[in-house]
Design a protein around this motif. Structure first.
Motif, PDB file in Angstrom:
ATOM      1  N   THR A   3       0.797  -1.412  -0.054  1.00  0.00           N
ATOM      2  CA  THR A   3      -0.079  -0.009  -0.001  1.00  0.00           C
ATOM      3  C   THR A   3       0.833   1.313   0.029  1.00  0.00           C
ATOM      4  O   THR A   3       0.592   2.387  -0.816  1.00  0.00           O
ATOM      5  N   GLN A  18      -5.660   5.511  -3.085  1.00  0.00           N
ATOM      6  CA  GLN A  18      -6.801   4.718  -2.749  1.00  0.00           C
ATOM      7  C   GLN A  18      -7.946   5.802  -3.194  1.00  0.00           C
ATOM      8  O   GLN A  18      -9.299   5.203  -3.221  1.00  0.00           O
ATOM      9  N   LEU A  21      -9.603   4.345  -6.429  1.00  0.00           N
ATOM     10  CA  LEU A  21     -10.036   2.756  -6.485  1.00  0.00           C
ATOM     11  C   LEU A  21     -11.508   2.811  -6.452  1.00  0.00           C
ATOM     12  O   LEU A  21     -12.196   3.790  -5.663  1.00  0.00           O
ATOM     13  N   ASN A 156     -13.153  -1.618   5.346  1.00  0.00           N
ATOM     14  CA  ASN A 156     -11.944  -2.541   4.742  1.00  0.00           C
ATOM     15  C   ASN A 156     -10.868  -2.333   5.912  1.00  0.00           C
ATOM     16  O   ASN A 156     -10.216  -1.692   6.152  1.00  0.00           O
ATOM     17  N   LEU A 160      -5.233  -2.720   2.085  1.00  0.00           N
ATOM     18  CA  LEU A 160      -5.206  -1.142   1.704  1.00  0.00           C
ATOM     19  C   LEU A 160      -5.317  -0.358   2.929  1.00  0.00           C
ATOM     20  O   LEU A 160      -4.880   0.939   3.025  1.00  0.00           O
ATOM     21  N   GLN A 194     -16.029   2.153   2.051  1.00  0.00           N
ATOM     22  CA  GLN A 194     -14.804   1.309   1.920  1.00  0.00           C
ATOM     23  C   GLN A 194     -15.000   0.021   1.887  1.00  0.00           C
ATOM     24  O   GLN A 194     -14.028  -0.513   0.872  1.00  0.00           O
ATOM     25  N   ARG A 197     -15.785  -0.008  -2.062  1.00  0.00           N
ATOM     26  CA  ARG A 197     -14.979   0.432  -3.034  1.00  0.00           C
ATOM     27  C   ARG A 197     -13.528  -0.346  -2.821  1.00  0.00           C
ATOM     28  O   ARG A 197     -12.749  -0.491  -3.862  1.00  0.00           O
ATOM     29  N   LEU A 198     -13.146  -0.540  -1.657  1.00  0.00           N
ATOM     30  CA  LEU A 198     -11.477  -1.393  -1.557  1.00  0.00           C
ATOM     31  C   LEU A 198     -11.620  -2.727  -1.140  1.00  0.00           C
ATOM     32  O   LEU A 198     -10.832  -3.269  -1.601  1.00  0.00           O
ATOM     33  N   TRP A 201     -12.480  -4.594  -4.142  1.00  0.00           N
ATOM     34  CA  TRP A 201     -11.237  -4.376  -5.033  1.00  0.00           C
ATOM     35  C   TRP A 201     -10.301  -5.272  -4.727  1.00  0.00           C
ATOM     36  O   TRP A 201      -9.553  -6.142  -5.320  1.00  0.00           O
ATOM     37  N   GLU A 202      -9.729  -5.088  -3.356  1.00  0.00           N
ATOM     38  CA  GLU A 202      -8.384  -5.766  -3.094  1.00  0.00           C
ATOM     39  C   GLU A 202      -8.671  -7.385  -3.176  1.00  0.00           C
ATOM     40  O   GLU A 202      -7.718  -8.078  -3.270  1.00  0.00           O
TER      41      GLU A 202
END
Lengths: 339, 339
Positions: A3, A18, A21, A156, A160, A194, A197-198, A201-202
């Motif tokens: 990160t 971030q 993302l 999240n 991240l 979060q 979005r995060l 994604w991760e």
């Protein structure tokens, strides 16, 4: 790519932006303190452990850029840099912790080269330790997951939010590394999304199967037997409660109603050995977070809003807290975590 | 202005365009069937009771616009109009109910003028009855509210979902009309934000104090003793459960945990006398509702999504159901509501 990490080639701090993302993946290079501070302020880097590293790398960066050639001037430059970094997010405790740990370490140096070497090596140590702690925590937590489990999570608490690996999602990664099939249900996490979005994604980056739900669907997915365990991170753990992103408390109550174990993944540094639920003031965030979404108006512009940043979940809803020192099942004495 | 009404001057259907709220208040006139169907399809008018009126007014509108001058041709035109209206939202039961009630009523006419008169008067009756039912329901429900109460609600069971007054918000309005001070906490209601967009707006219009929260904050506001009662609407009530907008079940569990009474406001027409929780299939909506917000991407574009339109809350979480026929406290025999 972590990160956040040190780019030795250019002496810059490199990070994943971030804010872009999941629409766009972009790595940015902070070449000077102003760029790093802008990145912290704009939440290009966020999450308590990642901010500790950001603060620490900021001091290392300042030591490289300073033209001072005597120790006193250089240390003065670093203290100025510390003040500038801390002002970006005054309530982020870990940011200050990272900054101060490097400032303290450089006081052991004998010359300016020593200061510059120690600043960087201490920042690297902070980042490396974070990854190591998460991996140890993840391994402990993975013992709680069975092959085929579906884990619901909130916000999240992933790589991240950290330097790498993650806490709640670190447990999932460690279980997957052990060869277990794990599915994740990610709660969107209003108002800043979060989870949507995060976390999505991760996990998609790592090919770990994930499905997105709104926060209000946790009861539905549990009633339809789509969830085996819940794992969330924590901002602070007191003797009697866990403070985490707003919405955690709802999920904990709903999980208990469905007899689904509710786990918290939190490094020992998250424990507040002196605090209790009533002693922690919960910060109210900007009401516009509920009135606008990425600039689009989604509620009356003058509607009054209640917008707490986090909530507290009493310990009786929590099956266990997963730390790098092992798994603690309430009721436990908080001092056990310290040793 | 009602949510939807007949404009006698121009022989048009006038409605509040709910897609523009809360950013803009605009009344639109549907001059022909195509405009009305577009409005239904695009959710400019929504909510079960309001759709019943929209369907009914659609047939009245078609009868005015038809150039037929014999009964057979005119009735044929109305049946065609019915087909076109029903195709806009095939799963909206109340839309069909409103359409068919008018079609049935006109079969009693003796001439084309009679058909046109009856079509309009039956549509007017449907709209007026809806308002009357809500006012009666509201009066019953208001007896449950005390001066100074704060009521939490979910989604929009307000006048914008009906012709006027509303069900859950109708109870609040009736209590305010009785001189009681009532505050409302509106849950945002992801993913389509009817609470954030519509409930806040219509209460602010009436100067009833309202605060907006995200759905995930219901536990927080209850734990901080900011809520006295919860009142929600319903899409369907069976002997054993209440079906309502996704998120209702979470709030019901959390309310019970805090010993806060959880009420459902629903006209008798909402009761399904033959169904039970397991017999109702819950519709999955478009996954893009969680990936985009008014066109803005808020999650990975290909993330798998679980997106049920509603959830079911077992009767044991419900303190009482408020109807125009009185207040029913579980366990009750569903046939009591019919009589």
């Amino acid at each position: 790519m972590r990160t956040i990490q040190w780019n030795a080639e250019n002496s810059t701090v490199r990070m994943i932006d971030q804010t872009l993302l999941p629409v766009e993946y972009r790595e940015i290079e902070c070449e000077n303190l102003a760029q790093l501070c802008e990145a912290i302020k704009s939440l290009r880097v966020r999450g308590a452990p990642a901010l500790a590293a950001a603060g620490a790398y900021g001091i290392a960066l300042a030591s490289k850029l300073s033209s001072a050639n005597d120790m006193e001037s250089l240390l003065e430059d670093l203290k100025n840099a510390a003040r500038i970094i801390l002002a970006t997010r005054p309530t982020a405790i870990n940011l200050g912790w990272g900054v101060h740990r490097v400032i303290k370490a450089v006081s052991e140096a004998y010359d300016t080269a020593g200061i510059r070497d120690i600043a960087l090596s201490e920042a690297q140590a902070i980042a490396d330790e974070d990854v190591q702690i998460n991996k140890t925590l993840g391994k402990h937590g993975a013992s709680l997951l069975e092959d085929g489990d579906t884990v619901m999570t909130h916000c999240n608490a992933g790589r991240l939010a950290c330097v790498d690996w993650g806490t709640a999602l670190g447990v999932v990664r460690s279980a997957v590394e052990q060869g277990k099939d794990i599915n994740v249900i990610a709660c969107e996490t209003r108002p800043l999304n979060q989870g949507g979005r995060l976390t999505t994604w991760e996990l998609m980056q790592d090919n770990i199967p994930v499905k997105l739900i709104s926060d209000s669907m946790s009861g539905y997915v549990m009633r339809h037997e789509l969830v085996d365990k819940v794992i969330v991170g924590a901002d602070r753990v007191t003797e009697d409660a866990v403070f985490n992103k707003i919405g955690t408390y709802n999920h904990a109550i709903v999980a208990m109603e469905h007899e689904i174990p509710f786990y918290v993944a939190a490094p020992a540094s998250t424990f507040d050995f002196k605090g209790w639920e009533g002693s922690v003031k919960i910060e109210e965030r900007d009401p516009d977070e509920l009135r606008y979404m990425q600039g689009v108006q989604i509620a009356p512009e003058d509607v009054p809003v209640i917008n707490p940043a986090f909530d507290s979940t009493p310990m009786e809803y929590i099956e266990a807290i997963i730390t790098e020192k092992g798994i603690f099942r309430p009721p436990f004495l908080i001092d056990e975590v310290r040793t």
